[in-house]
Structure formats: C-alpha cells, structure tokens
Write an enzyme that holds these catalytic residues in place. Sequence first.
Site, short mmCIF file in Angstrom:
data_model
loop_
_atom_site.label_atom_id
_atom_site.label_comp_id
_atom_site.label_asym_id
_atom_site.label_seq_id
_atom_site.Cartn_x
_atom_site.Cartn_y
_atom_site.Cartn_z
CB CYS A 146 -1.04 0.13 1.31
SG CYS A 146 -1.50 1.45 1.64
CD GLU A 169 5.35 -1.83 -15.75
OE1 GLU A 169 4.64 -2.64 -15.43
OE2 GLU A 169 5.61 -1.79 -17.21
CB CYS A 223 -4.19 0.51 -1.94
SG CYS A 223 -4.13 -0.43 -0.32
CB CYS A 233 -5.68 -0.89 3.11
SG CYS A 233 -4.19 0.17 3.16
CB CYS A 276 -6.01 3.65 1.25
SG CYS A 276 -4.45 3.47 0.33
CD GLU A 292 10.13 -2.90 -18.04
OE1 GLU A 292 9.27 -3.84 -18.51
OE2 GLU A 292 10.31 -2.66 -16.82
CD1 TRP A 306 4.33 -12.31 -16.81
CD2 TRP A 306 2.68 -11.75 -15.36
NE1 TRP A 306 4.85 -10.86 -16.27
CE2 TRP A 306 3.76 -10.72 -15.24
CE3 TRP A 306 1.78 -11.65 -14.43
CZ2 TRP A 306 3.93 -9.71 -14.53
CZ3 TRP A 306 1.76 -10.32 -13.71
CH2 TRP A 306 2.82 -9.47 -13.76
C1 GLA Z 1 6.51 -4.81 -16.70
C2 GLA Z 1 7.73 -4.65 -15.76
C3 GLA Z 1 8.65 -5.58 -15.88
C4 GLA Z 1 8.11 -6.94 -16.70
C5 GLA Z 1 7.60 -6.83 -17.74
C6 GLA Z 1 7.06 -8.00 -18.24
O1 GLA Z 1 6.61 -3.79 -17.91
O2 GLA Z 1 8.01 -3.32 -15.64
O3 GLA Z 1 9.12 -5.96 -14.65
O4 GLA Z 1 7.43 -7.54 -15.60
O5 GLA Z 1 6.32 -5.97 -17.57
O6 GLA Z 1 5.88 -8.52 -17.58
ZN ZN Z 2 -3.72 1.12 1.00
#
Ligand code: GLA
Ligand code: ZN
Length: 675
Positions: free
Chosen positions: A112, A147, A152, A154, A157, A304, A312
């Site tokens: 959180c 990212e 949240c 909770c 919050c 990225e 996943w």
């Molecule tokens: C995101 C995340 C990474 C990785 C990629 C792929 O962009 O920032 O850490 O997890 O996705 O899943």
């Molecule tokens: Zn929270």
Amino acid sequence: MTDGVLRFGADYYPEHWPETRWTTDARLMREASFNVVRLAEFAWSKLEPREGEFDFSWLDRAIAVLHDQGIDVVLGTPTASPPMWVMKKHPDAYRVLEDGRRLTFGHRRHYCPNHEGFRESTRSIVAAMAEHYAANKAVIGWQTDNEFGDRCYCGSCGRAFARWLAKRHGSIDTLNERWGTVFWSQEYENWDDIQLPSRIARAPNPGLQLDYFRFSSDSYVDYQNIHIDILRRLCPDQWITHNLMGFKYDQIDYFDLAAPLDFVSWDNYPRLAWAMVPEVDVPAVALASDTMRGLKRKGFWVMEAQSGSGGWEDISVAPRPGEIRLWAWQAIAHGADGIIFFRWRTARVGAEQYWHGILDHHGEVGRRYEEVRRMGAELARVGGKILPTQPRAEVALMLSYDSRFAFQAQGNNPAFSYPGHLRDIYAAFHRLNVMVDVVSPEADLAGYRIVLAPALHVLPAATADRLRAYVEAGGVLLGTARTGVKGIHNEVVDAHLPGLLRDVFGVRVEEYDSPALGVATQLRAEGAGQNLTGDATANGWCDILAPEGATPLMVYEAQHYLGRAAVTEHRFGQGLALYAGTFGNAALHDHLASRLLDAAGLAEAMRPAPEGIELCWRQGDDGTRLLFVLNHGVEPRSVVLTEAFVSLIDGLPVRGETVVGAHDVLLLRTGGNLI
Ligand code: GLA
Ligand code: ZN
C-alpha cells in the site's frame, strides 16, 4: 539528460545468474554496442536481506564488470517487490482490492503506498542505496520503483483519503454540497465517516468516486516523492526517471507523476496488450510514445522495449524478424533518446519464465540478439545525429485524466471508451502521417494550429477559457460528444451541453440518444461538408444538435433525429470550432481530420502513404530534418520521395521511388548541413 549519447541497452538481472556468467554477458552486451543497463529494481531482498543490514557487494561487483565493458548503469529503487521481512514487520501493508480482499506474499506490487511503516522502510532502503551509489561514476541515473500503479482500498488509504478530502474541501458541509450527498441520504457528519467507494454495490456517489480516483493517483505521486526527495538530496549528479506504462494505463494522472522527474521512460510491448491478435495496433503504439513525450514535452526513454514473446501464463506471438528493431526505431522517431530492451536473458525461474528476452533461457545468442546487435551498430554510427533533433507537431491531442477517471465510474455507453475514442481520432491523423503532440488540459496551446479535445467530459472553467481564447485567436478546435457535461466535482452542469463551450462551438445539444450496442447510424454530408464522402456513421452516441451560429457538416439519416445536425462547424473569433456529437467510425474520423487540416491551412502536411508505412519526422534547430520511413507490413513497399535525402547510415543520396523492406526502416536526412 543523456550527456549527448543516445542510450542503448537492456534490463539486466545479474542476481538471477551465476557470477561466473557476468563477464560473458557484459562482453556480448559490448559487442551489441550497449552503453547502459538497468539493474536492481526488484532486488530488495538481496540488497537488504534483514532490516538495516545492507549488502551492496554483489551489485558493486556486477556494476564493475559492466563498467569495464564501457556500460553505464541505471539503478531502480527496489520497492516494487518488498521482501518477507518488510511484510512481516508491516502485516497490514498488503494492498487491498476493491472487493476487500487483501493481497498475499508471492507476487509483486503487493504494498500500500500510504502505509506509514512501509513508507519508513522505503526511506531506509532508498537512502542506503543513494548514499552508497551517489559517487559511483558508472551510475548515471535512477528509476523510482517500477511501474507505479494499482489502487488500494486498505485502512491506511481510508485514513489518508479523509485527510486528503479535508484539505481539498475545507469543511464537511462543503463536501456534502459538492458531492450532492443529499441524494440517497448520504450526508456525512465527520471526515472519519467517509468510507472508500466500492463498485461492488454499484454506483457509488460520483463525487466520492472521482475524488477517490484522484486521491489514489496522488497517493502514488506522493509515494514517488519520498524516493525523489532522498535521491535529489543525496545524488545531485544523477538524474531520476520512472518507467510508466504508456497511453493505456489509466489509474494515475501521468502528467502529475511525470512532473518531478527529469524525464519520462515507458515500457513498450506492442505484442503484449493484443497478445493473441496477429496484428500490432501500430497507431496505438505511436500514440503511447507521443503521450510519453507529451507528459513533459520532451524526449523520453523506452525503459523496457519488447525483445521477445511476452508471457506470464500464455505466451504471446513472437516478434517477427525485424520487429524488435522496427519498434525501437519507431520509438526514436517519436522522440525516444534511449532504448533499453526487456530483458537481457529469459529467466529460468519465477513468474516471468516465459517473458522472453534478447537471449533465450539457454543463454546462447540467436536471431533476436543479432537484430539488437545490428541496431546497436546503427545507433553507434548515427545516434549523435539524432539526439539534437526532436519531433515537432502542429496538432495537439488533449488527454484529461479527470475525464478518464469520470468515465471509469460512468461509462455512458458500453460501445464508448474514452481512451479508445482518443486512439481512434489520433489514428486518423496517423493514417495521414501528421505528427501529433499529446497535451494536458493545462497546456499552453499557443504553438498549435489544431487542438483535438475529444470528449472533454470534466471541464474546468480554466480549461474552457483556454480553449475559448485559443479559438478566438485563430486556432482550430475539435470537440466531440459528452464534452462539458461535468464540473470538477463530477456534478452535471446546470446548462445546456456542451456546457461552458456552447458559445465556442455555436451549438446546443437539444437532446441525446445512447444507442444500443452494435447500432450504427448513417451520416449524410451537408452544406460545407459536401466534399466529405465515404461511409461515416455515428456510433455509441448521438447528440441532436441545434446550431446557434454553427453550420451543419453532417446530419443523421435515421431515428427521430433524421435530418438533424450531428457534426457542425463554427467560426468563432479568428478561428474555427468543429463539434461532432458522436464517437463515430474511422470514415467519420478521416473526414474530421481532413476538414480540420484544411481549415488550419495544413493540407500540405497530409501525407497518406502505402498501407503499413508510417512516416515520422524529427527536426533540429539548424534546419535538419530526419525522416523515418517505417514499414510495419510483411511485404516490401515502395515510397516516392519528392525531396533529396541522404541515407543517415551510409550518407548515400536517396530520391524518387525507394523500396523499404518488410519490417524495415529507412533513416533519411535532409536540410541543415548535409555534408
Ligand atoms: C513490466 C515490468 C517488468 C516486467 C514486464 C514483463 O513492464 O516493468 O518488470 O514484468 O512488464 O511482464
Ligand atoms: Zn492502502
């Protein structure tokens, strides 16, 4: 921000691999012309195995191995994956979902952002890292967390929300008034009475809902400031960025999150969101880059960049030969000054076993490495020529997170999506290869010939005034259905729509219709719109317009509004304001784009190209223009170049009909000093 170097590299996790392998990795990276890697953004447990016990030795060694090969480092503050001891210390710091379920250990982003104890643990690891690496010459900058996002619900919050509301509204009576809590007897007596909204019971109070979404966004902005304050104080020579999630992420006001950063980075996975769809949504990817450039109106990095199949659980379509390089060049064409691929090598363990990197699990080089290496060699040659140039646009697309949040609470029509609508309008300009800036509702609009402000649902008076002044002074404006419906407390305005902009558009919404899913209403061109041909339809919404000075461009061909105006234009001051009372199909958006460009005197900027070809320009102050011809298609295409260009890579002249291969790119230069 890049000290004159276009940065190129990968996200690297030395902690996942035996130390004996590191030198091989660093050598392969150097051979691919890498000059940077990002490290450590998930390595909290290895950096602080127990509270207050720090171990930077392994990371120091990894950095030294990389730096020996001429590779610099960006360090992530590792707070996106708090380890077991942190969570044991703060068992109530697990993030809570909207339905009340609390996350458990074994994933990431389980914290959180408002939990005081967790914030303390954050300060401690960030400060320790900052102290340790402030003077390390290999470390050029920092990425905060990873990212940011996820709301949240909770107790921490809840308490923080009450404080946030007290600051915003001043008194509980004011809040009751603004939210209209008289409806359904929702009046509050004290700040402590207020509970977090939940859509489990459907339809929370719209004022409460919008304020909670804003608060939730502010929570991450505030949490990020904890990182930034420490890094600014201890590491004045290193820059700070964060890896955002492009256009599609919708829970944080990215203009706010970007404000305190030196520059924005983002994570670009063209074959992720549409994982099992054969085609990449090219305009959506372009829009994401333009949005990231727009957050600070300056160059950005891709922190990225996709370099293999994502996955996943299921595994997405593999990047086709050439695509990894094409997407990276596309990002540069839209303003990227750094490209970092995710990830160096596909992990053998963990949730991302199938999230493929440049190298496969086995660690041998293959086709994806060769493609990256080719691009590295190209950038080593031409990066210095690209950096002094930037994309420049005369068209602005306004992105309002307030409107986006309000539509999340009340979608208006199931066929309508605010981000989808912005993407569709943007795509019409993209088809014409007209560059677009994405701007906030607070942006200075003076430099733009066209402002696209679709579905500006929550319309603050200041924004309406800015748009009015913009058109008065000669600007060309587009507004679409559901504009000006709400004031800033998510209350419906006490006026005819489009509310505060009724005079500017010269039109009144007499009545509206929210059509059933799948119903498209035919549109017919009228008057000044006669040259607009094609199969324009109204989709997802039909405003029945009563012109008040505006002239109709299109009318409806069905329902009780047959013959009534759907699209109008209005001379206002020195400018022109177009209003489309619907969301429409691609044909409608094509009409609108060409009408707007014509009206703005930008007809020459329209450069339709063969299917699959995207054209982008970066310009330098010395008159240099770089043209990127990107072929997203699977067939070679020819383009006709009407100017004399030289190829950026080999300096050879290029003119006339020129072929660009499948998933290939032409890098061309004209103007400035060509020698
Ligand atoms: C995101 C995340 C990474 C990785 C990629 C792929 O962009 O920032 O850490 O997890 O996705 O899943
Ligand atoms: Zn929270």
